[in-house]
Design an enzyme around this catalytic site. Sequence first.
Site, PDB file in Angstrom:
ATOM      1  N   HIS A  57      -1.427  -1.196  -4.267  1.00  0.00           N
ATOM      2  CA  HIS A  57      -2.442  -0.952  -3.489  1.00  0.00           C
ATOM      3  C   HIS A  57      -2.633   0.242  -3.319  1.00  0.00           C
ATOM      4  O   HIS A  57      -1.799   1.137  -2.479  1.00  0.00           O
ATOM      5  CB  HIS A  57      -2.597  -1.913  -2.118  1.00  0.00           C
TER       6      HIS A  57
ATOM      7  N   MET B  70     -11.988   4.037  -0.200  1.00  0.00           N
ATOM      8  CA  MET B  70     -12.898   4.634   1.157  1.00  0.00           C
ATOM      9  C   MET B  70     -13.594   5.689   0.983  1.00  0.00           C
ATOM     10  O   MET B  70     -13.131   6.732   1.546  1.00  0.00           O
ATOM     11  CB  MET B  70     -11.717   4.123   2.165  1.00  0.00           C
TER      12      MET B  70
ATOM     13  N   MET C 211     -11.224  -6.303   5.721  1.00  0.00           N
ATOM     14  CA  MET C 211     -10.649  -5.488   6.653  1.00  0.00           C
ATOM     15  C   MET C 211     -10.084  -6.093   7.878  1.00  0.00           C
ATOM     16  O   MET C 211     -10.981  -6.613   8.654  1.00  0.00           O
ATOM     17  CB  MET C 211     -11.395  -4.055   7.086  1.00  0.00           C
TER      18      MET C 211
ATOM     19  N   ASP D 233      -5.128   3.439  -1.929  1.00  0.00           N
ATOM     20  CA  ASP D 233      -6.003   3.928  -0.918  1.00  0.00           C
ATOM     21  C   ASP D 233      -6.490   5.057  -0.905  1.00  0.00           C
ATOM     22  O   ASP D 233      -5.806   6.134  -0.812  1.00  0.00           O
ATOM     23  CB  ASP D 233      -5.350   3.689   0.728  1.00  0.00           C
TER      24      ASP D 233
ATOM     25  N   MET E 279      -9.110   7.743   0.096  1.00  0.00           N
ATOM     26  CA  MET E 279      -9.837   8.091   1.304  1.00  0.00           C
ATOM     27  C   MET E 279     -10.435   9.690   1.036  1.00  0.00           C
ATOM     28  O   MET E 279      -9.701  10.557   0.513  1.00  0.00           O
ATOM     29  CB  MET E 279      -9.388   8.285   2.567  1.00  0.00           C
TER      30      MET E 279
ATOM     31  N   SER F 217       0.824  -1.333  -0.003  1.00  0.00           N
ATOM     32  CA  SER F 217      -0.019   0.113  -0.094  1.00  0.00           C
ATOM     33  C   SER F 217       0.906   1.293  -0.087  1.00  0.00           C
ATOM     34  O   SER F 217       1.615   1.341   1.153  1.00  0.00           O
ATOM     35  CB  SER F 217      -0.849   0.090   1.170  1.00  0.00           C
TER      36      SER F 217
ATOM     37  N   HIS G 112      -8.494   0.957  -3.628  1.00  0.00           N
ATOM     38  CA  HIS G 112      -9.138   0.606  -2.692  1.00  0.00           C
ATOM     39  C   HIS G 112     -10.021   1.902  -1.987  1.00  0.00           C
ATOM     40  O   HIS G 112      -9.582   2.662  -1.610  1.00  0.00           O
ATOM     41  CB  HIS G 112      -8.471   0.004  -1.403  1.00  0.00           C
TER      42      HIS G 112
ATOM     43  N   ASP H   6      -6.533  -6.715   4.509  1.00  0.00           N
ATOM     44  CA  ASP H   6      -5.889  -5.405   4.562  1.00  0.00           C
ATOM     45  C   ASP H   6      -5.793  -4.784   5.975  1.00  0.00           C
ATOM     46  O   ASP H   6      -6.893  -4.616   6.468  1.00  0.00           O
ATOM     47  CB  ASP H   6      -6.755  -4.449   3.777  1.00  0.00           C
TER      48      ASP H   6
HETATM   49  C1  DX5 Z   1      -6.384   1.497   5.786  1.00  0.00           C
HETATM   50  C2  DX5 Z   1      -6.002   1.037   4.467  1.00  0.00           C
HETATM   51  C3  DX5 Z   1      -4.541   0.191   4.248  1.00  0.00           C
HETATM   52  C4  DX5 Z   1      -3.398   0.690   4.933  1.00  0.00           C
HETATM   53  C5  DX5 Z   1      -2.694  -0.685   5.519  1.00  0.00           C
HETATM   54  O1  DX5 Z   1      -7.595   1.933   5.695  1.00  0.00           O
HETATM   55  O2  DX5 Z   1      -7.126   0.426   3.674  1.00  0.00           O
HETATM   56  O3  DX5 Z   1      -4.509  -0.460   3.098  1.00  0.00           O
HETATM   57  O4  DX5 Z   1      -2.457   1.246   4.114  1.00  0.00           O
HETATM   58  O5  DX5 Z   1      -1.758  -0.130   5.979  1.00  0.00           O
HETATM   59  P1  DX5 Z   1      -0.867  -1.067   7.380  1.00  0.00           P
HETATM   60  O6  DX5 Z   1      -0.339  -2.213   6.153  1.00  0.00           O
HETATM   61  O7  DX5 Z   1       0.115  -0.446   7.841  1.00  0.00           O
HETATM   62  O8  DX5 Z   1      -1.607  -1.740   8.239  1.00  0.00           O
HETATM   63 ZN    ZN Z   2      -6.290  -0.480   1.656  1.00  0.00          ZN
END
Ligand code: DX5
Ligand code: ZN
Length: 225
Positions: free
Chosen positions: A34, A69, A138, A36, A38, A10, A67, A176
């Site tokens: 990956h 969110m 998750m 993210d 947000m 990620s 991903h 994740d």
């Molecule tokens: C959090 C993200 C993850 C995050 C994971 O909401 O969806 O993808 O980057 O990070 P680590 O591997 O550090 O838990």
């Molecule tokens: Zn993620």
Amino acid sequence: MERSPIIAPSILASDFSRLAEEVHAIEGSADWVHVDVMDNHFVPNLTLGLPIVQSLRKATTIPFDVHLMITDPQRWAPGYAEAGAYNVTFHAEACDDPVALAKTLRAAGSKAGLAIDRDTPVEPYLELLPYVDTILIMTIKAGFGGQAFMPEMLGKVRDVRRRISVNELEVRVEVDGGIAADTIEQAAEAGADAFVAGTAVYGAADPAEAIRNLRALAAAKMGVA
Ligand code: DX5
Ligand code: ZN
């Protein structure tokens, strides 16, 4: 069917001022990157969006695992498929017609993923598995990297894996949150076959070596070593 593990670092844990270089650092060792997204609404955090994904896409050939969110994924998700993402995952909690959105994403050229956040039971979504390519469980509360892995989420992974096996479906089971060398084996044992790792990869001195190590640990538990 035997599947080898997917390791998806990620970039949330990478240096955002050097995104392209950070992605280049995992080329050849990672399977997917990956991303993210947000929106400061579905989750309190704010990261990046479509313009950055479009630019970054041109800088690498590694498949993008986006991903989302975000609220209102029906409106925004297809743009990521059109931008060339390999897989676009949206949250069950944010979408009232996941099957329709999955269809739209596939028509736009990507795979479709459904994400289940920490406080959401997976049971009501098991019947949707035939309509998606990826289910993301998750193993933390969505929103921030660097949180501790929650082993109590693995019951959902087992439930999903059981349904996929019984119905002989072709769906990736992705985990994740908090995935690292000391947690990836239990996730693989529970039935995950795609592993997101932010801190464990980008926090390591040698990201490529960290990926190889994670892959070996997962593959051994999946019986594909
Ligand atoms: C959090 C993200 C993850 C995050 C994971 O909401 O969806 O993808 O980057 O990070 P680590 O591997 O550090 O838990
Ligand atoms: Zn993620």
